[in-house]
Design a protein around this motif. Structure first.
Motif, PDB file in Angstrom:
ATOM      1  N   GLY A 106     -15.741  -8.180 -64.768  1.00 34.92           N
ATOM      2  CA  GLY A 106     -15.759  -8.953 -66.011  1.00 34.92           C
ATOM      3  C   GLY A 106     -15.482  -8.092 -67.227  1.00 34.92           C
ATOM      4  N   LEU A 107     -15.998  -6.865 -67.220  1.00 32.44           N
ATOM      5  CA  LEU A 107     -15.750  -5.940 -68.334  1.00 32.44           C
ATOM      6  C   LEU A 107     -14.261  -5.621 -68.441  1.00 32.44           C
ATOM      7  CD1 LEU A 107     -16.514  -3.898 -70.532  1.00 32.44           C
ATOM      8  CD2 LEU A 107     -17.084  -2.266 -68.710  1.00 32.44           C
ATOM      9  N   VAL A 108     -13.605  -5.350 -67.321  1.00 30.56           N
ATOM     10  CA  VAL A 108     -12.169  -5.016 -67.337  1.00 30.56           C
ATOM     11  C   VAL A 108     -11.364  -6.198 -67.885  1.00 30.56           C
ATOM     12  CG1 VAL A 108     -10.179  -4.392 -65.935  1.00 30.56           C
ATOM     13  CG2 VAL A 108     -12.409  -3.385 -65.437  1.00 30.56           C
ATOM     14  N   ILE A 109     -11.667  -7.405 -67.422  1.00 31.43           N
ATOM     15  CA  ILE A 109     -10.953  -8.598 -67.889  1.00 31.43           C
ATOM     16  C   ILE A 109     -11.179  -8.811 -69.380  1.00 31.43           C
ATOM     17  CG2 ILE A 109     -10.809 -11.111 -67.673  1.00 31.43           C
ATOM     18  CD1 ILE A 109     -11.647 -10.723 -64.703  1.00 31.43           C
ATOM     19  N   THR A 110     -12.404  -8.606 -69.825  1.00 33.99           N
ATOM     20  CA  THR A 110     -12.749  -8.824 -71.240  1.00 33.99           C
ATOM     21  C   THR A 110     -12.062  -7.804 -72.136  1.00 33.99           C
ATOM     22  OG1 THR A 110     -14.898  -9.681 -70.522  1.00 33.99           O
ATOM     23  CG2 THR A 110     -14.676  -9.115 -72.847  1.00 33.99           C
ATOM     24  N   GLN A 111     -12.014  -6.552 -71.710  1.00 27.97           N
ATOM     25  CA  GLN A 111     -11.331  -5.532 -72.500  1.00 27.97           C
ATOM     26  C   GLN A 111      -9.836  -5.825 -72.600  1.00 27.97           C
ATOM     27  OE1 GLN A 111     -12.540  -1.826 -70.610  1.00 27.97           O
ATOM     28  NE2 GLN A 111     -14.039  -1.459 -72.209  1.00 27.97           N
ATOM     29  N   ALA A 112      -9.262  -6.334 -71.527  1.00 30.63           N
ATOM     30  CA  ALA A 112      -7.836  -6.668 -71.556  1.00 30.63           C
ATOM     31  C   ALA A 112      -7.560  -7.739 -72.602  1.00 30.63           C
ATOM     32  CB  ALA A 112      -7.387  -7.144 -70.178  1.00 30.63           C
ATOM     33  N   ILE A 113      -8.407  -8.752 -72.675  1.00 34.58           N
ATOM     34  CA  ILE A 113      -8.222  -9.826 -73.642  1.00 34.58           C
ATOM     35  C   ILE A 113      -8.442  -9.338 -75.067  1.00 34.58           C
ATOM     36  CG2 ILE A 113      -9.234 -12.017 -74.446  1.00 34.58           C
ATOM     37  CD1 ILE A 113      -9.704 -12.726 -71.517  1.00 34.58           C
ATOM     38  N   GLY A 124      -6.691  -5.703 -66.288  1.00 32.28           N
ATOM     39  CA  GLY A 124      -7.364  -6.987 -66.311  1.00 32.28           C
ATOM     40  C   GLY A 124      -6.819  -7.936 -65.257  1.00 32.28           C
ATOM     41  N   ILE A 125      -5.487  -7.965 -65.103  1.00 27.69           N
ATOM     42  CA  ILE A 125      -4.864  -8.813 -64.083  1.00 27.69           C
ATOM     43  C   ILE A 125      -5.296  -8.360 -62.687  1.00 27.69           C
ATOM     44  CG2 ILE A 125      -2.661  -9.459 -63.037  1.00 27.69           C
ATOM     45  CD1 ILE A 125      -1.448  -9.307 -65.859  1.00 27.69           C
ATOM     46  N   LEU A 146     -15.361 -14.219 -64.925  1.00 25.83           N
ATOM     47  CA  LEU A 146     -14.681 -14.735 -66.120  1.00 25.83           C
ATOM     48  C   LEU A 146     -15.641 -14.980 -67.293  1.00 25.83           C
ATOM     49  CD1 LEU A 146     -12.283 -17.345 -64.470  1.00 25.83           C
ATOM     50  CD2 LEU A 146     -11.657 -15.120 -65.423  1.00 25.83           C
ATOM     51  N   LEU A 147     -16.939 -15.051 -67.015  1.00 29.02           N
ATOM     52  CA  LEU A 147     -17.896 -15.416 -68.061  1.00 29.02           C
ATOM     53  C   LEU A 147     -17.912 -14.446 -69.248  1.00 29.02           C
ATOM     54  CD1 LEU A 147     -20.031 -17.303 -69.123  1.00 29.02           C
ATOM     55  CD2 LEU A 147     -21.723 -16.154 -67.662  1.00 29.02           C
ATOM     56  N   PRO A 148     -17.884 -13.107 -69.048  1.00 31.08           N
ATOM     57  CA  PRO A 148     -17.865 -12.230 -70.227  1.00 31.08           C
ATOM     58  C   PRO A 148     -16.664 -12.485 -71.139  1.00 31.08           C
ATOM     59  CG  PRO A 148     -18.419 -10.968 -68.270  1.00 31.08           C
ATOM     60  CD  PRO A 148     -17.988 -12.326 -67.791  1.00 31.08           C
ATOM     61  N   ALA A 149     -15.492 -12.749 -70.555  1.00 28.25           N
ATOM     62  CA  ALA A 149     -14.305 -13.022 -71.370  1.00 28.25           C
ATOM     63  C   ALA A 149     -14.470 -14.322 -72.145  1.00 28.25           C
ATOM     64  CB  ALA A 149     -13.062 -13.089 -70.477  1.00 28.25           C
ATOM     65  N   ALA A 150     -15.035 -15.351 -71.495  1.00 27.26           N
ATOM     66  CA  ALA A 150     -15.272 -16.619 -72.182  1.00 27.26           C
ATOM     67  C   ALA A 150     -16.258 -16.434 -73.334  1.00 27.26           C
ATOM     68  CB  ALA A 150     -15.799 -17.659 -71.193  1.00 27.26           C
ATOM     69  N   LEU A 151     -17.266 -15.606 -73.129  1.00 26.19           N
ATOM     70  CA  LEU A 151     -18.245 -15.347 -74.190  1.00 26.19           C
ATOM     71  C   LEU A 151     -17.625 -14.536 -75.332  1.00 26.19           C
ATOM     72  CD1 LEU A 151     -21.335 -14.660 -71.931  1.00 26.19           C
ATOM     73  CD2 LEU A 151     -21.137 -16.486 -73.621  1.00 26.19           C
ATOM     74  N   LEU A 152     -16.706 -13.633 -74.998  1.00 28.91           N
ATOM     75  CA  LEU A 152     -15.985 -12.906 -76.049  1.00 28.91           C
ATOM     76  C   LEU A 152     -15.220 -13.883 -76.935  1.00 28.91           C
ATOM     77  CD1 LEU A 152     -14.878 -10.240 -77.336  1.00 28.91           C
ATOM     78  CD2 LEU A 152     -12.992 -10.431 -75.702  1.00 28.91           C
ATOM     79  N   LEU A 153     -14.498 -14.812 -76.322  1.00 31.42           N
ATOM     80  CA  LEU A 153     -13.754 -15.809 -77.090  1.00 31.42           C
ATOM     81  C   LEU A 153     -14.694 -16.670 -77.925  1.00 31.42           C
ATOM     82  CD1 LEU A 153     -11.155 -16.939 -74.379  1.00 31.42           C
ATOM     83  CD2 LEU A 153     -10.802 -15.326 -76.270  1.00 31.42           C
ATOM     84  N   ALA A 154     -15.861 -16.972 -77.380  1.00 27.18           N
ATOM     85  CA  ALA A 154     -16.827 -17.789 -78.118  1.00 27.18           C
ATOM     86  C   ALA A 154     -17.370 -17.038 -79.332  1.00 27.18           C
ATOM     87  CB  ALA A 154     -17.966 -18.198 -77.191  1.00 27.18           C
ATOM     88  N   ILE A 155     -17.678 -15.755 -79.140  1.00 30.04           N
ATOM     89  CA  ILE A 155     -18.195 -14.949 -80.260  1.00 30.04           C
ATOM     90  C   ILE A 155     -17.143 -14.808 -81.355  1.00 30.04           C
ATOM     91  CG2 ILE A 155     -19.017 -12.661 -80.933  1.00 30.04           C
ATOM     92  CD1 ILE A 155     -20.170 -12.376 -78.114  1.00 30.04           C
ATOM     93  N   GLN A 156     -15.882 -14.689 -80.947  1.00 32.82           N
ATOM     94  CA  GLN A 156     -14.799 -14.491 -81.909  1.00 32.82           C
ATOM     95  C   GLN A 156     -14.369 -15.791 -82.589  1.00 32.82           C
ATOM     96  OE1 GLN A 156     -11.874 -12.634 -79.365  1.00 32.82           O
ATOM     97  NE2 GLN A 156     -12.413 -10.577 -80.074  1.00 32.82           N
ATOM     98  N   ALA A 157     -14.815 -16.936 -82.077  1.00 29.49           N
ATOM     99  CA  ALA A 157     -14.382 -18.222 -82.614  1.00 29.49           C
ATOM    100  C   ALA A 157     -14.719 -18.329 -84.096  1.00 29.49           C
ATOM    101  CB  ALA A 157     -15.026 -19.363 -81.836  1.00 29.49           C
TER     102      ALA A 157
END
Length: 244
Positions: A106-113, A124-125, A146-157
């Motif tokens: 999840g950390l790798v995917i979140t950093q990629a985004i 990330g891929i 996928l949850l950490p990436a979704a939370l990143l998007l939520a925090i940045q909203a």
């Protein structure tokens, strides 16, 4: 990179995640006749994974965009994931990979985004592909990765529309990570199971509220948290033997 000022709200989130995880795992070593009366411990435990994911998302968000990513952070997670696997497998008597593998992916995917650098996007891929392939044995499955990436998007909203889309998505992923297809059986589940699902769904919102709290004093949660994971599994696993 210049060290960032410590976020005490994140320490609070990590403390709650850590304690709720230990409470959850302690339920498994209770005598059989006490497990049902203490089912609330399992409900408390539903907070742990979403809050750990929120801590990852908030930490990544604090990294300046373009920074190559926290290799030490990632290395620590995967190093202790490997160390923890044997105690984890013994404690839960299964073939699943422990939670640290999920958090690492999840950390790798979140950093990629967040950073959108070619090397990190490729990583990330790759992490996403690994999560897809190993989802049957990955703790909390693909939704957990996928949850950490979704939370990143939520925090940045920023806009109301973005907030309305991202936080429900994070709540849904938190529920699916905890229950999987069991969510479809909501009406047939006992009240304690429904309460656990509700706790998982509310955990991201709780985390958002905790992020807004400004604390003066709190014991920092540093790298010592990593060895706590395998250590508490070993200690809890020994308790039934010590009580015989």
């Amino acid at each position: 990179m210049k060290n960032l000022e410590r976020n005490k709200s994140l320490d609070l989130i990590k403390w709650i995640a850590l304690l709720s995880m230990i409470i959850d795992h302690a339920w498994y070593v209770l005598p059989a006749e006490l497990q049902e009366p203490f089912r609330w411990m399992r409900i408390v435990g539903r907070l742990a994974f979403p809050l750990f994911c929120l801590a990852i998302a908030a930490n990544v968000r604090r990294q300046p965009v373009g920074h190559p990513g926290g290799l030490n952070y990632l290395g620590g997670i995967f190093f202790f994931a490997l160390i923890s696997q044997q105690p984890y497998s013994r404690f839960f008597e299964g073939n699943h990979l422990n939670i640290l593998f999920t958090l690492g992916l999840g950390l790798v995917i979140t950093q990629a985004i967040h950073h959108l650098k070619p090397t990190l996007i490729a990583a990330g891929i790759t992490a996403l592909a690994i999560a897809v392939v190993y989802r049957p044995i990955l703790s909390f499955g693909l939704c957990g990765a996928l949850l950490p990436a979704a939370l990143l998007l939520a925090i940045q909203a920023r806009s109301e529309a973005a907030v309305a889309a991202t936080w429900p998505l994070a709540a849904l992923l938190a529920v699916l990570a905890n229950t999987g297809s069991g969510l479809l059986l909501w009406t047939d589940l006992p009240v304690t199971a429904q309460t656990g699902i509700a706790a998982a769904a509310l955990a991201p919102i709780l985390g958002l509220v905790l992020l807004q709290i400004r604390l003066r004093l709190i014991w920092p949660v540093g790298t010592w948290m990593y060895p706590i994971y395998p250590s508490h599994l070993l200690l809890l696993g020994l308790l039934p033997l010590a009580c015989q």
